[in-house]
Design a protein around this motif. Sequence first.
Motif, PDB file in Angstrom:
ATOM      1  N   ASN A  85       0.797  -1.218   0.000  1.00  0.00           N
ATOM      2  CA  ASN A  85       0.000   0.000   0.000  1.00  0.00           C
ATOM      3  C   ASN A  85       0.836   1.277   0.000  1.00  0.00           C
ATOM      4  OD1 ASN A  85      -2.423   1.806   0.910  1.00  0.00           O
ATOM      5  ND2 ASN A  85      -0.915   2.013   2.551  1.00  0.00           N
ATOM      6  N   ALA A  86       2.057   1.216   0.506  1.00  0.00           N
ATOM      7  CA  ALA A  86       2.876   2.429   0.649  1.00  0.00           C
ATOM      8  C   ALA A  86       3.027   3.147  -0.684  1.00  0.00           C
ATOM      9  CB  ALA A  86       4.252   2.069   1.201  1.00  0.00           C
ATOM     10  N   GLY A  87       2.855   4.469  -0.661  1.00  0.00           N
ATOM     11  CA  GLY A  87       2.984   5.228  -1.896  1.00  0.00           C
ATOM     12  C   GLY A  87       3.071   6.721  -1.648  1.00  0.00           C
ATOM     13  N   VAL A  88       3.657   7.426  -2.596  1.00  0.00           N
ATOM     14  CA  VAL A  88       3.726   8.885  -2.558  1.00  0.00           C
ATOM     15  C   VAL A  88       3.403   9.411  -3.945  1.00  0.00           C
ATOM     16  CG1 VAL A  88       5.413   9.012  -0.675  1.00  0.00           C
ATOM     17  CG2 VAL A  88       6.205   8.883  -3.052  1.00  0.00           C
ATOM     18  N   GLN A  89       2.877  10.632  -3.999  1.00  0.00           N
ATOM     19  CA  GLN A  89       2.574  11.258  -5.285  1.00  0.00           C
ATOM     20  C   GLN A  89       3.041  12.703  -5.269  1.00  0.00           C
ATOM     21  OE1 GLN A  89      -1.266  12.643  -8.013  1.00  0.00           O
ATOM     22  NE2 GLN A  89      -1.530  11.034  -6.474  1.00  0.00           N
ATOM     23  N   ALA A  90       3.813  13.068  -6.275  1.00  0.00           N
ATOM     24  CA  ALA A  90       4.288  14.441  -6.415  1.00  0.00           C
ATOM     25  C   ALA A  90       3.803  15.005  -7.740  1.00  0.00           C
ATOM     26  CB  ALA A  90       5.814  14.486  -6.354  1.00  0.00           C
ATOM     27  N   GLU A  91       3.378  16.256  -7.704  1.00  0.00           N
ATOM     28  CA  GLU A  91       3.047  16.954  -8.939  1.00  0.00           C
ATOM     29  C   GLU A  91       4.284  17.733  -9.377  1.00  0.00           C
ATOM     30  OE1 GLU A  91      -0.518  19.229  -8.397  1.00  0.00           O
ATOM     31  OE2 GLU A  91      -1.781  17.438  -8.552  1.00  0.00           O
ATOM     32  N   MET A  92       4.627  17.608 -10.647  1.00  0.00           N
ATOM     33  CA  MET A  92       5.866  18.228 -11.114  1.00  0.00           C
ATOM     34  C   MET A  92       5.794  18.495 -12.617  1.00  0.00           C
ATOM     35  SD  MET A  92       8.388  14.878 -11.084  1.00  0.00           S
ATOM     36  CE  MET A  92       8.015  14.468  -9.374  1.00  0.00           C
ATOM     37  N   ARG A  93       6.598  19.474 -13.053  1.00  0.00           N
ATOM     38  CA  ARG A  93       6.765  19.743 -14.478  1.00  0.00           C
ATOM     39  C   ARG A  93       8.145  19.232 -14.892  1.00  0.00           C
ATOM     40  NH1 ARG A  93       2.206  20.676 -17.010  1.00  0.00           N
ATOM     41  NH2 ARG A  93       3.461  21.493 -18.747  1.00  0.00           N
ATOM     42  N   LEU A  94       8.166  18.383 -15.883  1.00  0.00           N
ATOM     43  CA  LEU A  94       9.429  17.833 -16.365  1.00  0.00           C
ATOM     44  C   LEU A  94       9.952  18.580 -17.578  1.00  0.00           C
ATOM     45  CD1 LEU A  94       8.730  14.002 -16.029  1.00  0.00           C
ATOM     46  CD2 LEU A  94       9.713  15.573 -14.347  1.00  0.00           C
ATOM     47  N   THR A  95       9.207  19.594 -18.019  1.00  0.00           N
ATOM     48  CA  THR A  95       9.593  20.312 -19.234  1.00  0.00           C
ATOM     49  C   THR A  95      10.264  21.659 -18.973  1.00  0.00           C
ATOM     50  OG1 THR A  95       7.344  21.226 -19.331  1.00  0.00           O
ATOM     51  CG2 THR A  95       7.790  19.233 -20.622  1.00  0.00           C
ATOM     52  N   ASP A  96      10.219  22.115 -17.717  1.00  0.00           N
ATOM     53  CA  ASP A  96      10.766  23.457 -17.451  1.00  0.00           C
ATOM     54  C   ASP A  96      12.006  23.442 -16.569  1.00  0.00           C
ATOM     55  OD1 ASP A  96       9.771  22.829 -14.967  1.00  0.00           O
ATOM     56  OD2 ASP A  96       8.252  24.406 -14.918  1.00  0.00           O
ATOM     57  N   GLY A  97      12.516  22.257 -16.256  1.00  0.00           N
ATOM     58  CA  GLY A  97      13.739  22.161 -15.472  1.00  0.00           C
ATOM     59  C   GLY A  97      13.559  22.312 -13.975  1.00  0.00           C
ATOM     60  N   SER A  98      12.303  22.402 -13.488  1.00  0.00           N
ATOM     61  CA  SER A  98      12.081  22.627 -12.057  1.00  0.00           C
ATOM     62  C   SER A  98      12.092  21.332 -11.246  1.00  0.00           C
ATOM     63  CB  SER A  98      10.738  23.336 -11.841  1.00  0.00           C
ATOM     64  OG  SER A  98       9.658  22.532 -12.298  1.00  0.00           O
ATOM     65  N   ALA A  99      11.890  20.187 -11.892  1.00  0.00           N
ATOM     66  CA  ALA A  99      11.834  18.912 -11.165  1.00  0.00           C
ATOM     67  C   ALA A  99      13.218  18.484 -10.711  1.00  0.00           C
ATOM     68  CB  ALA A  99      11.220  17.841 -12.050  1.00  0.00           C
ATOM     69  N   ARG A 100      13.286  17.914  -9.510  1.00  0.00           N
ATOM     70  CA  ARG A 100      14.550  17.440  -8.955  1.00  0.00           C
ATOM     71  C   ARG A 100      14.666  15.939  -9.163  1.00  0.00           C
ATOM     72  NH1 ARG A 100      14.714  19.495  -2.907  1.00  0.00           N
ATOM     73  NH2 ARG A 100      16.216  17.774  -2.878  1.00  0.00           N
ATOM     74  N   LEU A 101      15.818  15.503  -9.665  1.00  0.00           N
ATOM     75  CA  LEU A 101      16.008  14.090  -9.966  1.00  0.00           C
ATOM     76  C   LEU A 101      15.953  13.231  -8.713  1.00  0.00           C
ATOM     77  CD1 LEU A 101      16.420  12.232 -12.345  1.00  0.00           C
ATOM     78  CD2 LEU A 101      18.902  12.505 -12.087  1.00  0.00           C
ATOM     79  N   ASP A 102      16.418  13.761  -7.560  1.00  0.00           N
ATOM     80  CA  ASP A 102      16.370  12.962  -6.333  1.00  0.00           C
ATOM     81  C   ASP A 102      14.924  12.703  -5.899  1.00  0.00           C
ATOM     82  OD1 ASP A 102      16.019  15.669  -5.723  1.00  0.00           O
ATOM     83  OD2 ASP A 102      16.867  15.458  -3.709  1.00  0.00           O
ATOM     84  N   GLU A 103      14.026  13.657  -6.117  1.00  0.00           N
ATOM     85  CA  GLU A 103      12.622  13.463  -5.784  1.00  0.00           C
ATOM     86  C   GLU A 103      11.970  12.452  -6.719  1.00  0.00           C
ATOM     87  OE1 GLU A 103      10.870  17.344  -5.892  1.00  0.00           O
ATOM     88  OE2 GLU A 103      11.615  17.887  -3.898  1.00  0.00           O
ATOM     89  N   ILE A 104      12.352  12.500  -7.990  1.00  0.00           N
ATOM     90  CA  ILE A 104      11.828  11.533  -8.958  1.00  0.00           C
ATOM     91  C   ILE A 104      12.255  10.118  -8.568  1.00  0.00           C
ATOM     92  CG2 ILE A 104      12.033  10.743 -11.346  1.00  0.00           C
ATOM     93  CD1 ILE A 104      12.229  13.709 -12.152  1.00  0.00           C
ATOM     94  N   ARG A 105      13.529   9.972  -8.226  1.00  0.00           N
ATOM     95  CA  ARG A 105      14.039   8.644  -7.846  1.00  0.00           C
ATOM     96  C   ARG A 105      13.398   8.143  -6.556  1.00  0.00           C
ATOM     97  NH1 ARG A 105      20.225  10.125  -9.620  1.00  0.00           N
ATOM     98  NH2 ARG A 105      20.094   9.216 -11.714  1.00  0.00           N
ATOM     99  N   ARG A 106      13.133   9.061  -5.622  1.00  0.00           N
ATOM    100  CA  ARG A 106      12.461   8.659  -4.383  1.00  0.00           C
ATOM    101  C   ARG A 106      11.050   8.156  -4.681  1.00  0.00           C
ATOM    102  NH1 ARG A 106       8.959  11.101  -0.716  1.00  0.00           N
ATOM    103  NH2 ARG A 106       9.137  10.261   1.409  1.00  0.00           N
ATOM    104  N   GLU A 107      10.335   8.855  -5.556  1.00  0.00           N
ATOM    105  CA  GLU A 107       8.975   8.451  -5.894  1.00  0.00           C
ATOM    106  C   GLU A 107       8.967   7.078  -6.568  1.00  0.00           C
ATOM    107  OE1 GLU A 107       4.962  10.575  -7.697  1.00  0.00           O
ATOM    108  OE2 GLU A 107       6.923  11.427  -8.151  1.00  0.00           O
ATOM    109  N   LEU A 108       9.901   6.847  -7.464  1.00  0.00           N
ATOM    110  CA  LEU A 108       9.990   5.550  -8.122  1.00  0.00           C
ATOM    111  C   LEU A 108      10.383   4.448  -7.141  1.00  0.00           C
ATOM    112  CD1 LEU A 108      11.726   6.523 -11.485  1.00  0.00           C
ATOM    113  CD2 LEU A 108       9.413   5.619 -11.199  1.00  0.00           C
ATOM    114  N   ALA A 109      11.268   4.774  -6.201  1.00  0.00           N
ATOM    115  CA  ALA A 109      11.704   3.781  -5.216  1.00  0.00           C
ATOM    116  C   ALA A 109      10.536   3.296  -4.368  1.00  0.00           C
ATOM    117  CB  ALA A 109      12.798   4.367  -4.330  1.00  0.00           C
TER     118      ALA A 109
END
Length: 244
Positions: A85-109
């Motif tokens: 059941n564990a999960g997280v959801q982040a809203e982000m824009r991947l087209t403007d350079g504002s998203a952080r790769l560490d947050e993306i990797r955490r969400e996928l993990a």
Amino acid sequence: MKFDKRLVLVTGGTSGIGRELARQLVAKGARVIVTGRDRTRLEEMAALSPSIIKYRSDFSVAGDVDRLVANIVQVHPDLSLVINNAGVQAEMRLTDGSARLDEIRRELAINLDAVIAVTIGLLPVISARGGGAIVNISSGLGVVPKAASPVYCAAKAAVRSFTKTMRYQCEDDETGVRMVDAVMTLVDTGMTKGRGRGKTSPEKAAAAVLRGIAAERDEIWIGKTKLLRVLNRLSPRFAERLMR
């Protein structure tokens, strides 16, 4: 499937849907292992019932997930039901350079890597007991995505595909383990605070999951995802416009 006297693992079991799953399972006579990062919430859960066993684990850290699986294999060989059941959801824009790769990797993990690790790590335990089930909580957003949460949508779509392919393998190899995809709707939890309307309560969402498990369904469509399923079959383009 009956829950009385069954040992169940609920990941992310200290808040939201996970907390309700644990509470309702205990009410049905189950013993429940709950995982979470927050020590205070874990203590609060353990105080609810002597049938609740707590494990602190950060699912964004692979080592934590591996240690949890190893501990359960060693200490709880009577485990017969897992609810990822564990999960997280982040809203982000991947087209403007504002998203952080560490947050993306955490969400996928948390949303994908941990689900895979827990599934393949604990499947042999459940199979050795003569069978049971592993339930992976996916999402309607894994069926039809929305623009604001690209990584979450991708992870949930992957969870759906992984669960189905694992179902094929479990059936082919006669493991006795049922692989279940619980397609979650929008639920009123801390994760969805300030997002969307017409949310389902955690109580109703958890109850729907448990009804589906008890009925031994391979897929459990919860709340408005039942309508989304029909719309997507009749007109995928319309469903996409609606969700976008």
